[in-house]
Design a protein around this motif. Structure first.
Motif, PDB file in Angstrom:
ATOM      1  N   PHE A 151       1.362  -1.440  -4.248  1.00  0.00           N
ATOM      2  CA  PHE A 151       0.273  -2.131  -3.572  1.00  0.00           C
ATOM      3  C   PHE A 151      -0.386  -1.219  -2.537  1.00  0.00           C
ATOM      4  O   PHE A 151      -1.616  -1.130  -2.451  1.00  0.00           O
ATOM      5  CB  PHE A 151       0.816  -3.399  -2.908  1.00  0.00           C
ATOM      6  N   ALA A 152       0.401  -0.518  -1.769  1.00  0.00           N
ATOM      7  CA  ALA A 152      -0.161   0.336  -0.714  1.00  0.00           C
ATOM      8  C   ALA A 152      -0.683   1.668  -1.253  1.00  0.00           C
ATOM      9  O   ALA A 152      -1.671   2.199  -0.741  1.00  0.00           O
ATOM     10  CB  ALA A 152       0.885   0.585   0.368  1.00  0.00           C
ATOM     11  N   HIS A 153      -0.044   2.193  -2.295  1.00  0.00           N
ATOM     12  CA  HIS A 153      -0.353   3.573  -2.692  1.00  0.00           C
ATOM     13  C   HIS A 153      -0.703   3.733  -4.176  1.00  0.00           C
ATOM     14  O   HIS A 153      -0.998   4.853  -4.608  1.00  0.00           O
ATOM     15  CB  HIS A 153       0.844   4.483  -2.370  1.00  0.00           C
ATOM     16  N   GLY A 154      -0.655   2.674  -4.950  1.00  0.00           N
ATOM     17  CA  GLY A 154      -0.900   2.790  -6.381  1.00  0.00           C
ATOM     18  C   GLY A 154      -2.377   2.914  -6.713  1.00  0.00           C
ATOM     19  O   GLY A 154      -3.256   2.725  -5.864  1.00  0.00           O
ATOM     20  N   TRP A 186       3.247  -6.489   4.625  1.00  0.00           N
ATOM     21  CA  TRP A 186       3.917  -5.203   4.428  1.00  0.00           C
ATOM     22  C   TRP A 186       2.906  -4.091   4.158  1.00  0.00           C
ATOM     23  O   TRP A 186       3.043  -2.971   4.645  1.00  0.00           O
ATOM     24  CB  TRP A 186       4.887  -5.296   3.248  1.00  0.00           C
ATOM     25  N   CYS A 187       1.887  -4.414   3.370  1.00  0.00           N
ATOM     26  CA  CYS A 187       0.870  -3.402   3.065  1.00  0.00           C
ATOM     27  C   CYS A 187       0.159  -2.955   4.342  1.00  0.00           C
ATOM     28  O   CYS A 187      -0.108  -1.762   4.527  1.00  0.00           O
ATOM     29  CB  CYS A 187      -0.127  -3.948   2.052  1.00  0.00           C
ATOM     30  N   ALA A 192      -0.749   1.403   8.099  1.00  0.00           N
ATOM     31  CA  ALA A 192      -0.761   1.850   9.495  1.00  0.00           C
ATOM     32  C   ALA A 192       0.203   3.014   9.690  1.00  0.00           C
ATOM     33  O   ALA A 192      -0.114   3.989  10.392  1.00  0.00           O
ATOM     34  CB  ALA A 192      -0.404   0.689  10.420  1.00  0.00           C
ATOM     35  N   ALA A 193       1.384   2.941   9.069  1.00  0.00           N
ATOM     36  CA  ALA A 193       2.363   4.016   9.203  1.00  0.00           C
ATOM     37  C   ALA A 193       1.856   5.319   8.599  1.00  0.00           C
ATOM     38  O   ALA A 193       2.219   6.414   9.058  1.00  0.00           O
ATOM     39  CB  ALA A 193       3.672   3.604   8.532  1.00  0.00           C
TER      40      ALA A 193
END
Length: 446
Positions: A151-154, A186-187, A192-193
């Motif tokens: 979800f965050a990086h795909g 979570w995303c 943010a991280a």
């Protein structure tokens, strides 16, 4: 009777990693029109495809991450979502001069149980389309970690059905599971991280299947066939109905059908020996409770949570008996006992499967709006339950289609606007976001 599915203990269920393949996507996209016609879906009405195309353009340019939350009234929903993403959205983009990179696609969560009943080939195809299998009723850390990473990086948005299971009702939203809202938060944390500033948007999608005809004869044929199967047919009920007749006699037949089926199941569970319940809904609740308690007693589970939550825990307990890591270490006698335990678990799980068929029924859905579509939805729930009891799941019911499909893209929810509240009160923020999503899904099918 329901067919015995398990005769021996099986190797443990393994995670099927997503392995997106462009050629599998192309093959499935080419086959999609045929698959839709085979399901009787002949017309598609789409509202909001232009806004979804614009959101895909933003996502492809790195300005947002999309979490697609679609209603789940039918097992046909994946095909309809493919129609929306693979065909309707690109068409809308072309109409409005938007440039989208092919493929317009999403990765998605699916139930790990699907390859068990649909076959290993189904799991392989879903994997090649980028699907992420998740075991319901347990904390499936590997599946959640994989979905969170994608979800965050795909390369694609992520699609999830927040109702968790099909509810078989076109105009009723089941309780939503909190996992989708948690995934969205979570995303936000992961972006943010990583020092990234994309928006995180939840896009609600309403799906409905509507009859293309106002001819009630198909409904009456299905009613008559069900009456035959449960021994309720009478001269009056078998007489072809006048298409222009008032709806009250038909509703009386539906009530009689419900009462007869409940009576048969109450007799099976010896519930008729007790004080009769006041109404159908109370009797249905009592039947569900009894069937679940039979399974829970076998697996030594406490009756906690909603009907669906209890079903998922029973399923996981049964799978723990059936799918095992230690089979190669067992002696011959131990293996025979493991096979026996697996057959017993499968048999006890059948009580839960019966409840699943009736999990979404209520006592007022048809009475509130006696439409062809609502009659059809409830009668198909009965048909599937009766077919399962008879061990004839493959038997086709009298056709109620063809169907037109209504797809509504609702206003997206900007999760970053809620992220501050999430840092202060995680559970409360998840509950509020889930409630907001439910409101938008209900509005999309209103």
């Amino acid at each position: 009777m329901p067919r015995a599915g398990i005769q021996a203990a099986q190797p443990a269920l393994r995670f099927i990693p997503p392995d997106y393949s462009r050629w599998m996507y192309s093959l499935c996209r080419a086959a999609l029109p045929w698959l839709l016609r085979a399901r009787g879906l002949v017309h598609f009405e789409t509202s909001g495809s232009e806004s979804l195309a614009a959101l895909f353009a933003e996502a492809q340019s790195g300005r947002c991450r999309l979490l697609i939350a679609f209603r789940h009234p039918s097992t046909t929903d994946p095909l309809v979502m493919a129609q929306l993403l693979w065909r309707e959205v690109p068409r809308a983009a072309r109409r409005h001069g938007l440039s989208l990179k092919a493929p317009v696609h999403s990765q998605f969560l699916y139930d790990r149980g699907i390859p068990l009943w649909a076959g290993a080939a189904a799991g392989w195809i879903l994997s090649k389309l980028g699907g992420i299998p998740i075991q319901r009723g347990k904390l499936d850390r590997l599946a959640l970690r994989t979905a969170r990473e994608l979800f965050a990086h795909g390369p694609f948005p992520l699609a999830i059905a927040p109702e968790g299971v099909t509810n078989n009702h076109g105009e009723l939203v089941s309780p939503l599971e909190p996992g989708l809202a948690q995934m969205a938060f979570w995303c936000c944390e992961d972006l943010a991280a990583a020092g990234r500033h994309e928006r995180v948007l939840i896009v609600p999608i309403g799906l409905q299947y509507l009859s293309t005809s106002d001819d009630w004869r198909a409904i009456d044929r299905l009613l008559g066939r069900l009456e035959d199967l449960i021994g309720l047919s009478t001269t009056s009920s078998r007489r072809p109905a006048d298409p222009d007749q008032v709806l009250e006699p038909r509703y009386q037949r539906l009530i009689a059908l419900s009462e007869r089926l409940l009576s048969l199941l109450e007799g099976f569970y010896h519930l008729s020996e007790h004080v009769p319940a006041v109404d159908l809904l109370e009797r249905l609740d009592r039947l569900r409770e009894q069937a679940l308690s039979v399974a829970e007693a076998h697996f030594q589970l406490s009756p906690r949570g909603s009907v669906i939550e209890r079903c998922r825990r029973i399923e996981q307990a049964a799978w723990a008996c059936i799918y095992r890591d230690d089979l190669e270490e067992l002696s011959e006698v131990e293996r025979s006992l493991a096979d026996w335990a697996a057959r017993e678990a499968d048999l006890r799980m059948a009580h839960m499967r019966l409840v699943e068929h009736f999990a979404t029924l209520s006592g007022s859905y048809v009475a509130e709006k006696p439409s062809i579509d609502r009659y059809g939805e409830v009668l198909m729930i009965f048909w599937r339950a009766v077919a399962w009891i008879r061990g004839r799941e493959e038997e086709r019911p009298p056709a109620l289609g063809p169907w037109r499909v209504r797809m509504v893209v609702a206003e997206p929810i900007d999760v970053l606007e809620c992220s501050g509240a999430y840092r202060r009160d995680r559970r409360g923020a998840v509950e509020r976001l889930t409630a907001e999503l439910r409101e938008r899904l209900e509005a999309a099918i209103g």
